[in-house]
Design a protein around this motif. Structure first.
Motif, mmCIF file in Angstrom:
data_model
loop_
_atom_site.group_PDB
_atom_site.id
_atom_site.type_symbol
_atom_site.label_atom_id
_atom_site.label_comp_id
_atom_site.label_asym_id
_atom_site.label_seq_id
_atom_site.Cartn_x
_atom_site.Cartn_y
_atom_site.Cartn_z
ATOM 1 N N ALA A 82 -11.476 -4.218 11.313
ATOM 2 C CA ALA A 82 -11.635 -2.418 11.799
ATOM 3 C C ALA A 82 -12.094 -1.819 10.628
ATOM 4 O O ALA A 82 -11.382 -1.575 9.563
ATOM 5 N N TYR A 83 -13.486 -1.023 10.498
ATOM 6 C CA TYR A 83 -13.493 -0.179 9.590
ATOM 7 C C TYR A 83 -13.419 1.068 9.183
ATOM 8 O O TYR A 83 -13.905 2.159 10.412
ATOM 9 N N ASP A 84 -13.111 1.858 8.215
ATOM 10 C CA ASP A 84 -12.499 3.050 8.744
ATOM 11 C C ASP A 84 -11.602 3.381 7.067
ATOM 12 O O ASP A 84 -11.466 2.105 6.266
ATOM 13 N N VAL A 85 -11.454 4.443 7.198
ATOM 14 C CA VAL A 85 -11.013 5.112 6.168
ATOM 15 C C VAL A 85 -9.457 4.794 5.216
ATOM 16 O O VAL A 85 -8.265 4.695 6.329
ATOM 17 N N ALA A 86 -9.108 5.113 4.262
ATOM 18 C CA ALA A 86 -7.964 4.244 3.974
ATOM 19 C C ALA A 86 -7.547 5.503 2.475
ATOM 20 O O ALA A 86 -9.449 5.904 1.684
ATOM 21 N N LYS A 87 -6.412 6.073 2.075
ATOM 22 C CA LYS A 87 -6.688 6.622 1.042
ATOM 23 C C LYS A 87 -5.608 5.934 -0.531
ATOM 24 O O LYS A 87 -5.007 4.438 -0.665
ATOM 25 N N TYR A 88 -6.645 5.627 -1.182
ATOM 26 C CA TYR A 88 -6.360 4.995 -3.159
ATOM 27 C C TYR A 88 -5.994 5.964 -3.520
ATOM 28 O O TYR A 88 -6.635 6.409 -3.668
ATOM 29 N N ILE A 89 -4.728 5.468 -4.170
ATOM 30 C CA ILE A 89 -4.045 5.811 -5.379
ATOM 31 C C ILE A 89 -4.183 4.722 -6.729
ATOM 32 O O ILE A 89 -3.850 3.494 -6.750
ATOM 33 N N GLY A 90 -5.647 5.074 -7.490
ATOM 34 C CA GLY A 90 -5.789 4.328 -8.267
ATOM 35 C C GLY A 90 -4.867 4.372 -9.506
ATOM 36 O O GLY A 90 -4.424 5.545 -10.284
ATOM 37 N N PRO A 91 -5.146 3.898 -10.931
ATOM 38 C CA PRO A 91 -4.894 4.337 -12.081
ATOM 39 C C PRO A 91 -5.576 4.916 -12.885
ATOM 40 O O PRO A 91 -5.289 5.711 -13.445
ATOM 41 N N SER A 92 -6.556 5.677 -12.631
ATOM 42 C CA SER A 92 -7.606 6.650 -13.130
ATOM 43 C C SER A 92 -7.958 7.614 -12.082
ATOM 44 O O SER A 92 -8.356 8.724 -12.598
ATOM 45 N N TYR A 93 -8.365 7.423 -11.027
ATOM 46 C CA TYR A 93 -8.770 8.839 -10.313
ATOM 47 C C TYR A 93 -7.837 7.834 -8.466
ATOM 48 O O TYR A 93 -7.781 6.905 -8.299
ATOM 49 N N ASP A 94 -8.118 9.157 -8.112
ATOM 50 C CA ASP A 94 -7.679 8.643 -6.231
ATOM 51 C C ASP A 94 -8.791 9.134 -5.151
ATOM 52 O O ASP A 94 -9.518 10.044 -5.074
ATOM 53 N N ALA A 95 -8.622 8.428 -4.374
ATOM 54 C CA ALA A 95 -10.408 8.594 -3.751
ATOM 55 C C ALA A 95 -9.857 8.527 -2.138
ATOM 56 O O ALA A 95 -9.066 7.322 -2.236
ATOM 57 N N ILE A 96 -10.773 8.845 -1.211
ATOM 58 C CA ILE A 96 -10.609 8.006 0.076
ATOM 59 C C ILE A 96 -11.713 6.566 0.329
ATOM 60 O O ILE A 96 -13.103 7.201 -0.429
ATOM 61 N N LEU A 97 -11.664 5.641 0.459
ATOM 62 C CA LEU A 97 -12.382 4.569 0.739
ATOM 63 C C LEU A 97 -12.473 4.523 2.402
ATOM 64 O O LEU A 97 -11.601 4.330 2.724
ATOM 65 N N ASN A 98 -13.722 3.829 2.140
ATOM 66 C CA ASN A 98 -13.672 2.419 3.553
ATOM 67 C C ASN A 98 -13.581 1.546 3.523
ATOM 68 O O ASN A 98 -13.519 0.801 2.589
ATOM 69 N N LEU A 99 -12.385 0.693 4.356
ATOM 70 C CA LEU A 99 -12.339 -0.479 4.029
ATOM 71 C C LEU A 99 -11.698 -1.402 5.387
ATOM 72 O O LEU A 99 -12.250 -0.333 6.398
ATOM 73 N N TYR A 100 -11.446 -2.743 5.258
ATOM 74 C CA TYR A 100 -11.542 -3.566 6.588
ATOM 75 C C TYR A 100 -10.014 -3.470 6.690
ATOM 76 O O TYR A 100 -8.679 -4.330 5.575
ATOM 77 N N ASN A 101 -9.441 -2.959 7.824
ATOM 78 C CA ASN A 101 -8.479 -3.048 8.293
ATOM 79 C C ASN A 101 -7.185 -2.057 7.482
ATOM 80 O O ASN A 101 -5.818 -2.624 7.118
ATOM 81 N N GLY A 102 -8.015 -0.745 6.881
ATOM 82 C CA GLY A 102 -7.167 -0.098 6.253
ATOM 83 C C GLY A 102 -6.295 -0.897 4.296
ATOM 84 O O GLY A 102 -5.520 -0.186 4.287
ATOM 85 N N ASP A 103 -7.225 -1.909 3.844
ATOM 86 C CA ASP A 103 -6.387 -2.333 2.938
ATOM 87 C C ASP A 103 -7.620 -3.297 1.773
ATOM 88 O O ASP A 103 -9.064 -3.690 2.333
ATOM 89 N N SER A 104 -7.903 -3.636 1.273
ATOM 90 C CA SER A 104 -8.875 -4.269 0.164
ATOM 91 C C SER A 104 -7.545 -5.350 -0.684
ATOM 92 O O SER A 104 -7.264 -5.051 -1.580
ATOM 93 N N PRO A 105 -8.245 -6.793 -0.720
ATOM 94 C CA PRO A 105 -9.475 -6.800 -0.117
ATOM 95 C C PRO A 105 -9.254 -7.419 1.649
ATOM 96 O O PRO A 105 -7.521 -7.078 1.807
ATOM 97 N N GLY A 106 -9.956 -7.145 2.558
ATOM 98 C CA GLY A 106 -9.719 -7.714 3.646
ATOM 99 C C GLY A 106 -9.395 -8.916 3.454
ATOM 100 O O GLY A 106 -8.599 -10.217 3.090
ATOM 101 N N PRO A 107 -8.730 -9.700 4.853
ATOM 102 C CA PRO A 107 -7.812 -10.776 5.127
ATOM 103 C C PRO A 107 -8.739 -12.010 5.152
ATOM 104 O O PRO A 107 -10.183 -11.947 5.017
ATOM 105 N N THR A 108 -7.489 -12.840 4.082
ATOM 106 C CA THR A 108 -9.213 -13.772 4.253
ATOM 107 C C THR A 108 -8.713 -14.738 5.175
ATOM 108 O O THR A 108 -7.800 -14.971 6.389
#
Length: 612
Positions: A82-108
Motif C-alpha cells: 500500500a503506497y501511502d503517506v507516513a510521518k517521518y521524524i528524523g535526526p535533522s528534519y521531519d517530513a511527510i513521506l510516501n512509503l510502502y505499508n507505512g514503513d521503510s524499508p518495505g517488507p522483505t
C-alpha cells in the motif's frame, strides 16, 4: 492548505496532508510522534479523518531494526504494498513521506527458485495528479513497481515498468522465479518515469531475497550464518526537492514549513545515509562470530563506501554482488563500495569486544591526482555520501568459541551465468557501444544515451535475438573530459552481465586497494558505475539474452538522470524460452532445470543437455 495557483503543487502527497498534521499541534502530539504513535490528520477537501503512521527515528545509536518478512509457502508468495503517506521524524528534519505499508524499508519478500510471486500494488494517495511532462519531473502521486535484479521477464504482468498506477488505483504484478534462478539479494522500488527519483528517494524500497534452496551446496558455515538485512537509504530531501523544482519549472510547494521542517535534534546533516531508515544505528554482533550482511543501496544519486574504524579488528569477506555469488567467494575486501542500485552480501566478523564505527570514505579523494580540465574542477567516482559514520557496531561477549576462518566455496551456476570471457567473437551476435553522457556540463540537464533521450516504450536502441551472447562497451569519452557528469551507473533489466574487461593495468588515477578488490574481471552485476572520462579505461560487458523476449530496459541509475531522459531499451526478438546452446559447451554441468534435477543426473552419471 491552499496553493497560490492551480499548477499542481503537490509533491508525493505531502502538500495534501502536511498542514493538518502541523497546524495547532501541541506538545503532547509531538511527544506522541516521537514515540511512534499514529497521527490523526484531516484532509481539508472532504474533512475525512485518516490515521498516518509515524516513523520516530531521530536518535542515533538505537538498535538496528529489521524489516517485516513475507515468505513463500508451498511455492507461492503474495504481498500487498500500500503506497501511502507516513510521518517521518528524523535526526535533522521531519517530513511527510510516501512509503510502502507505512514503513521503510518495505517488507522483505523471500521466495525460492521456482516460486510464483504476486504483488498487489495499491496506490492509496489522492489527487491532484500533478504536472505531466516528458523527460521531466512529473505526476508525483502516480507510481508503479520495479523488481530490481531478478532474471525475469520485463513484460507485464511481470516486471513491466510502463504500467501506470494513478491515485486510488491498484495493479497486480505476477512474477515467476525460474527454477534455475541463482539465489541472491535483490530489491524493489518505484519506476514511474519522471517520479522514480522522488519516490525511491523518499524510502519506498524493500528487499527481495531469492533464498538458497534446500540442498543447495553452500558451506554449512554459510547456511548457519545469522543474517542482518540493511537497506541503505540516501535521504536528501532538501537537495532532491530543489532538483525536482528545477526539473518541473518550480511547480513545487513542498518547501520549508510546508511539510519539511528542519529540527537538527541530533545532527545538522541533511544529506543522510540511513540504514533501515535509522541514523547511525547500533548493530549488535557477538565477538568472533560471522554475520551475513544483506545490503542494498537505495539512492537516487549518492554512492557510499564504508570501512570499519577503531580497533575491533573487524573483517569483511565479500560473498556476492548484485545477487550473484562470486566465483572466488569469499573475497577479502578492505571496504564496501556501493553505487546506486547495487547490492552486496558481505560476511563480517569482529574479533574484539567494544564499539566500532563503520565509517564512510571516498576511495578516490586524491586531489593531487585529479587534474582540472577545461577550467572545471574534478569530481570523484560519482558522489560519495559524506556522512562521517554510517553505523556503529556493538561487539558483545559470546559464550561460544570463535568461528573458524571462512573457506573458499563455489556453487553450481545456471546456464545463463556461465563464464563468457573466453567466448569466441563468432559466437557474439552484436558488439556495440553504449555511451551515457551529460551533453551540457556542468548543469547535466541534457542527458543522453548514444546521443538520444528517452522517447517512448515503442522506441528501441537496438534489436537483439533471444538465445544469443551480446557484448557492450561502456567507453571512455574524450568529449566528456570534464570534472562533471562523467560518472554514471549503467543498469540493465532482465539479464545480468559479466565484466569481461577492465584495463586494470592502466586504471586511471583513482585506482586503489578498495576498487581493485571490489571489481574484478569475471564478476557479475546488473549495475556498474563507470567513467566516460578519457583518462579512464573502458568497461566491456557480456550477457546472454536468455529465455525472455520483449522489453529490456537500460538506464543510468542516478535516478534523476533517468527521469529526465537517460533511459533506453532493447527489443529482444524470437521465440520465448530460447536459450544459448553454447552455455553447455562452456559448463556441461550448468543448471537449466533445478538443482535437484542436476544432482540426480550427476548421481546417475548422465550429465546431458535437457534441450536434446
Amino acid at each position: 492548505m491552499v496553493s497560490s495557483s492551480k499548477r499542481f503543487a503537490a509533491v508525493a502527497a505531502a502538500a495534501l496532508y502536511v498542514h493538518c498534521a502541523h497546524a495547532g499541534r501541541g506538545e503532547s502530539e509531538r511527544q506522541q510522534e516521537m514515540k511512534g504513535r499514529p497521527v490523526r490528520s484531516r484532509k481539508r477537501s472532504n474533512a475525512r479523518e485518516r490515521v498516518m503512521p509515524v516513523l520516530a527515528l531521530s536518535n542515533e545509536h538505537e538498535p538496528l531494526r529489521q524489516p517485516k518478512q513475507v515468505r513463500s509457502n508451498r511455492g507461492k508468495a503474495a504481498v500487498t504494498l500500500a503506497y501511502d503517506v507516513a510521518k517521518y521524524i528524523g535526526p535533522s528534519y521531519d517530513a511527510i513521506l510516501n512509503l510502502y505499508n507505512g514503513d521503510s524499508p518495505g517488507p522483505t519478500i523471500r521466495v525460492s527458485p521456482g516460486d510464483e510471486l504476486t504483488v498487489q500494488l495499491v496506490n492509496d494517495l489522492e489527487g491532484p495528479l500533478g504536472h505531466a511532462g516528458h523527460n521531466d519531473f512529473q505526476l508525483p502521486n502516480t507510481t508503479n513497481l520495479h523488481t530490481h535484479g531478478p532474471h525475469i521477464s520485463g513484460m507485464a504482468p511481470g516486471d513491466g515498468i510502463f504500467v501506470k498506477v494513478d491515485p486510488q488505483e491498484r495493479h497486480q504484478y505476477e512474477y515467476v522465479i525460474g527454477t534455475d534462478h541463482m539465489p541472491g539479494t535483490h530489491w524493489y522500488h518505484p519506476h514511474f518515469h519522471g517520479s522514480t527519483a522522488m519516490q525511491t528517494g523518499q524510502g519506498a524500497a524493500g528487499l527481495l531475497i531469492i533464498e538458497d534452496p534446500v540442498g543447495y551446496p553452500i558451506p554449512d558455515y554459510l547456511k548457519d550464518m545469522p543474517e542482518i538485512e540493511m537497506v541503505l537509504q540516501n535521504l536528501n530531501l532538501h537537495e532532491h526537492l530543489r532538483k525536482a523544482a528545477i526539473e518541473s519549472e518550480f511547480h513545487i510547494t513542498w518547501r520549508e514549513g510546508d511539510g519539511l521542517d528542519t529540527t537538527n535534534v541530533t545532527t545538522d546533516i541533511t544529506d543522510l545515509m540511513l540504514v533501515n531508515m535509522q541514523y547511525v544505528p547500533a548493530v549488535e554482533m557477538k565477538v568472533g562470530t560471522w554475520y551475513r550482511w544483506r545490503m542494498v543501496l537505495s539512492s537516487y544519486f549518492d554512492s557510499v563506501a564504508m570501512r570499519p574504524g577503531g580497533e575491533n579488528e573487524c573483517e569483511f569477506q565479500l560473498l556476492a554482488k548484485d545477487g550473484i555469488y562470486l566465483t572466488d567467494a569469499p573475497r577479502t575486501v578492505p571496504g564496501i563500495i556501493l553505487s546506486p542500485g547495487n547490492r552486496a552480501d558481505v560476511a563480517v566478523r569482529c574479533n574484539k569486544i567494544g564499539r566500532a564505527k563503520v565509517e564512510s570514505f571516498n576511495p578516490y579523494a586524491q586531489p593531487s591526482a585529479r587534474p582540472t580540465i577545461n577550467n572545471v574542477p574534478p569530481r570523484p567516482f560519482s558522489r560519495f555520501n559524506s556522512q562521517p559514520e554510517i553505523m556503529m557496531l556493538d561487539v558483545v561477549p559470546s559464550e561460544e568459541n570463535d568461528d573458524e576462518d571462512l573457506e573458499a566455496f563455489s556453487v553450481p551456476r545456471p546456464c545463463y551465468l556461465v563464464d563468457l570471457s573466453e567466448v569466441d567473437s563468432s559466437e557474439i551476435e552484436t558488439n556495440f557501444t553504449v555511451r551515457l553522457a551529460c551533453e551540457d556540463v556542468p548543469t547535466c540537464r541534457n542527458v543522453t544515451i548514444n546521443g538520444m533521450k528517452w522517447k517512448d516504450k515503442n522506441t528501441y536502441l537496438k534489436s537483439l535475438s533471444v538465445g544469443k551472447v551480446q557484448e557492450i562497451v561502456l567507453p571512455a569519452n574524450p568529449a566528456a573530459n570534464t570534472g562533471f557528469g562523467a560518472w554514471h551507473p549503467y543498469h540493465q533489466h532482465v539479464n545480468p552481465f559479466q565484466i569481461v574487461d577492465i584495463d586494470f593495468e592502466n586504471p586511471g588515477p583513482y585506482a586503489d586497494q578498495y576498487t581493485l578488490a571490489w571489481y574484478e574481471n569475471g564478476d557479475w552485476h546488473d549495475t556498474i558505475m563507470y567513467s566516460n572520462r578519457a583518462t579512464f579505461p573502458a568497461v566491456t560487458i557480456r550477457f546472454q539474452t536468455d529465455k525472455f523476449t520483449g522489453h529490456m530496459v537500460q538506464h543510468c541509475h542516478l535516478l534523476n538522470h533517468e527521469d529526465i531522459g537517460m533511459m533506453a531499451q532493447y527489443m529482444i526478438t524470437g521465440e520465448e524460452g530460447t536459450v544459448w546452446p553454447g552455455a553447455r559447451e562452456i559448463d556441461p554441468e550448468c543448471i537449466r532445470g533445478t538443482y535437484e534435477e542436476k544432482r540426480h543426473r550427476i548421481r546417475n552419471g548422465s550429465i546431458r543437455n535437457e534441450e536434446e
